[in-house]
Design an enzyme around this catalytic site. Sequence first.
Site, short mmCIF file in Angstrom:
data_model
loop_
_atom_site.label_atom_id
_atom_site.label_comp_id
_atom_site.label_asym_id
_atom_site.label_seq_id
_atom_site.Cartn_x
_atom_site.Cartn_y
_atom_site.Cartn_z
N ALA A 171 -37.98 -10.08 -33.12
CA ALA A 171 -37.12 -8.94 -33.37
C ALA A 171 -37.83 -7.96 -34.30
CB ALA A 171 -35.79 -9.38 -34.00
N MET A 172 -37.23 -6.78 -34.45
CA MET A 172 -37.90 -5.74 -35.22
C MET A 172 -36.90 -4.98 -36.08
SD MET A 172 -40.64 -4.28 -36.05
CE MET A 172 -40.63 -2.98 -37.28
N HIS A 212 -33.14 -12.23 -41.23
CA HIS A 212 -34.49 -11.77 -41.54
C HIS A 212 -34.61 -10.25 -41.33
CE1 HIS A 212 -38.97 -12.23 -41.60
NE2 HIS A 212 -38.90 -11.16 -40.82
N GLU A 213 -34.19 -9.79 -40.16
CA GLU A 213 -34.33 -8.36 -39.88
C GLU A 213 -33.43 -7.54 -40.79
OE1 GLU A 213 -36.87 -7.91 -38.18
OE2 GLU A 213 -37.00 -9.89 -37.26
N HIS A 272 -34.91 -7.17 -44.21
CA HIS A 272 -36.01 -6.20 -44.26
C HIS A 272 -35.54 -4.82 -44.71
CE1 HIS A 272 -39.73 -8.01 -42.99
NE2 HIS A 272 -39.35 -8.32 -41.77
N GLU A 317 -43.30 -9.56 -45.11
CA GLU A 317 -42.99 -10.71 -44.25
C GLU A 317 -42.82 -12.00 -45.05
OE1 GLU A 317 -41.79 -10.22 -41.61
OE2 GLU A 317 -42.59 -8.30 -40.90
N1 TRP Z 1 -41.67 -7.01 -38.26
C1 TRP Z 1 -41.23 -7.93 -37.24
C2 TRP Z 1 -40.59 -9.07 -38.00
O1 TRP Z 1 -39.48 -9.00 -38.37
C3 TRP Z 1 -42.39 -8.42 -36.42
C4 TRP Z 1 -42.62 -7.76 -35.11
C5 TRP Z 1 -41.70 -7.48 -34.17
C6 TRP Z 1 -43.86 -7.39 -34.54
N2 TRP Z 1 -42.31 -6.97 -33.08
C7 TRP Z 1 -43.63 -6.89 -33.27
C8 TRP Z 1 -45.16 -7.43 -34.99
C9 TRP Z 1 -44.65 -6.45 -32.44
C10 TRP Z 1 -46.19 -6.99 -34.17
C11 TRP Z 1 -45.94 -6.51 -32.91
O2 TRP Z 1 -41.19 -10.02 -38.37
ZN ZN Z 2 -40.29 -9.73 -40.56
#
Ligand code: TRP
Ligand code: ZN
Length: 880
Positions: free
Chosen positions: A268-269, A303-304, A307, A326
């Site tokens: 996830a992001m 986690h997300e 962030h 992270e």
């Molecule tokens: N920052 C994301 C996390 O919560 C990591 C992540 C999601 C990511 N998609 C990505 C890293 C694509 C590199 C490429 O950990």
């Molecule tokens: Zn992360």
Amino acid sequence: MRTNQPQTIYLSEYQVPAYLVDHVDLRFELFEDGARVHSTLAMRRNPESAQGDVPLELDGDSLTLEGVALDGEQLEAGAYEDQGDKLIVRGVPGQFELSVVTWIEPQSNTRLEGLYKSSGMFCTQCEAEGFRSITFYPDRPDVMARFRTRIEADQNAYPILLSNGNPIEQGSLDNGRHFVTWEDPFPKPAYLFALVAGDLVEKRDTFTTCSGRAIDLRIYVEPRNAEKCDFAMDALKRSMRWDEEVYGREYDLDIFMIVAVDDFNMGAMENKGLNIFNSSCVLASQDTATDAAFQRIEAIVAHEYFHNWSGNRVTCRDWFQLSLKEGFTVFRDSQFSADMGSPTVKRIEDVTLLRTAQFAEDAGPMAHPVRPASYMEISNFYTLTIYEKGAEVVRMIHNLLGDELFRKGSDLYFERHDGQAVTTDDFVRAMEDASGRDLGQFRLWYEQAGTPVLTVSDHYDNSRGVYRLNVRQSIPDTPGQSNKKPQHIPFAVGLLNGAGQSLPLNLSAREQGGPTERVLELTEAEHSFEFHGLAERPVPSLLQGFSAPVRVQYPWSREQLLFLMSHDPDGFNRWDAGQRLAVDVIQALIKAPDDAEVEPRLVEAYRQLLNDTSLDQALVAKMLLLPSEAYLVELAERADVPAIHAARKRVLSHLAASLRDDLLACYQRHLVPGEYQLTSDAIAQRSLRNTALAWLLHLDDEQGRELALELFHNADNMTDRLGALRALVNSGFEDDRNHALEAFYERFRDDPQVVELWFSVQASSDQAGQLAQIRQLLEHPAFDWKNPNKVRSVVGVFAGQNLAAFHNPDGSGYQFLADQVCRLDDSNPQIAARLVSPLTRWKKFAPHYSGQMKAALERIRDKSELSGDVYEVVHKSLAD
Ligand code: TRP
Ligand code: ZN
């Protein structure tokens, strides 16, 4: 072969950006054959930069440039230079507005970075360097800007248009199109930008923050998934409350959105206000998600969300600092999960991952410090070292400072650096300043790679009643690093007397009634500690709670391990003693003749675990699981996988046969009627049952078979149904296995997450996952090379979890993996590079295997037009 070798980037060459962006105005025109992106950047020269009047350089990747304007004036072709990966504009004034129009093709973007399409919707993934494939931009995290984003698309096909921040305007356009404009008031780096356009349903809720603000919460999914959002929504609300209570962090925007997409490279992001999730990390229902999946969803949602402070409000100066966000955020989500369930079980799970996979990474050719000094492709550095070891480093700071000072430190960090892009050093400094502690030597944890080894010896002086512990630390060489300095290691210990009682730890003859647990601080290469006033030789409980990410070597006798298994006051160490004993038994069998006896005391210890209902059943459920093959490989000098596999199997069979009646009783005892619950007790009961079932079927036990079939058909939840399926698939009952697999697929064929489980059960099975069968799975209509989850659930699981089949002595497993890596490299290099991982540790294996693994790596190396991602992994693996 690749001709242009990717460049290495060094931390030591960091320079502040020459130009800053104050504001970004984006307009996306989304069409079926592509998208036009209009970007207007309000920029100025950076007063902090010593670079002076240098040309403006913006990053780009796979863009078609349609126009450039400076302060509203269209630039002639000669006034800028489009180098593909850079747009260079010379002679810009000190402050200016730059407009760029680019054309991109999300429809054919299979790399899944930048703007792409997944199941008909447009979505983005910009971390780490994806924004540059949307438009030309200074794509680095220390350039932070306010974004306004207008999205235009067909109203019918894309009724939902989302970006970061708050919606400020919307309306209709000609030709059945519409638009929505979003504004994000918080300056952010481009990697946190997100856009979604699709035909999605919305699940809504609200959360009232500690200061009384009502936050609009929304989860967007495809209509067929409308009923699978409740758990994630609940986890989100619990995360929001927890971050207020434990870290004093309140949410800042008025809306928080989560979108589920099927094609996603990672879990996830954390895009500001608009988190995008891999469907498998957000969608869940009792019928389709296992307990492990629910827990994973809870952890990733948290986690997300976390962030938003550790990552977004305070972000990274450069990608060498990735663990700043992270490592800290993984630490935070692990604290959260521990609070939501069983802390001991959570610790065991985290340490299992760390010791099996991160230790392996740290001992292999890709080993790097928590703060790396160089990289070629940053996406190769989203590693277990950055995430898990990084979290362990923060945990150690927490242990050294204690709850209160750690909170003071995190408050100071967030307050001091709000709105900034900072370094891991800034984090440590805030912890120092708030606590008054000197973490100078501790900083080596960020700089030195490799897992420290603690060699512990002891001596008991009967006449003085003094027990001495000697601890020697050494840190193995890693690529580019040798002769390392001793690190500052918190080493939690306790001492037990023969009756299993914890003894007071008196560090001098004068001290009396000391605490029964102490965190010893190791700072020297050799350190000794004396404990006074001991009437008998104690049994040490070392590294309680796994207080540091190190390997401990101590000559435990089996007697001592059995004793600790039932008496150690530290639940984690109780589990660990059992693991060490099982490892010792299995390792001894690898070298022993075929008819060698399996340690009877191990059997008795397991019998006791199975039958003593007064024990914490969640801990028992973990203690019954034998160390994995991957962990045994990790512990081996040069691993002979088939031998490890056979020895482990022998122990399993022997335990199962000796404990058959106990297993049946355990299975029946934990058949709890009533509603499905996700409490740690209920999870433990299901886990115990599934273990009992798996062991019984391992024996091809007829009664076990009946129980498994009955559970498979009648379970009211996926944990039990999948447990039964897995047990059948791994048994010798071939007909049942095939029928169950078929029935399962028919029932769940329309649910991609369950189909992925179905793939992985087969791919991990030494019965159903031999190479020929894996090849068939790749031909299955539900398999899709474009979908990373499918690739992982077949190819990734086969090479990473089905070790005996992958390490077939004929080398076919290695050839197969090399073929799949080459095939994926053209479409999705990030996923291809991750798949190489099982081959990278070729030196770890017995010569017969390592030579063939190396040959497979060489084949990948020689592929034409190899991506930079795979190039880095393969070349570092082959370097000596
Ligand atoms: N920052 C994301 C996390 O919560 C990591 C992540 C999601 C990511 N998609 C990505 C890293 C694509 C590199 C490429 O950990
Ligand atoms: Zn992360």
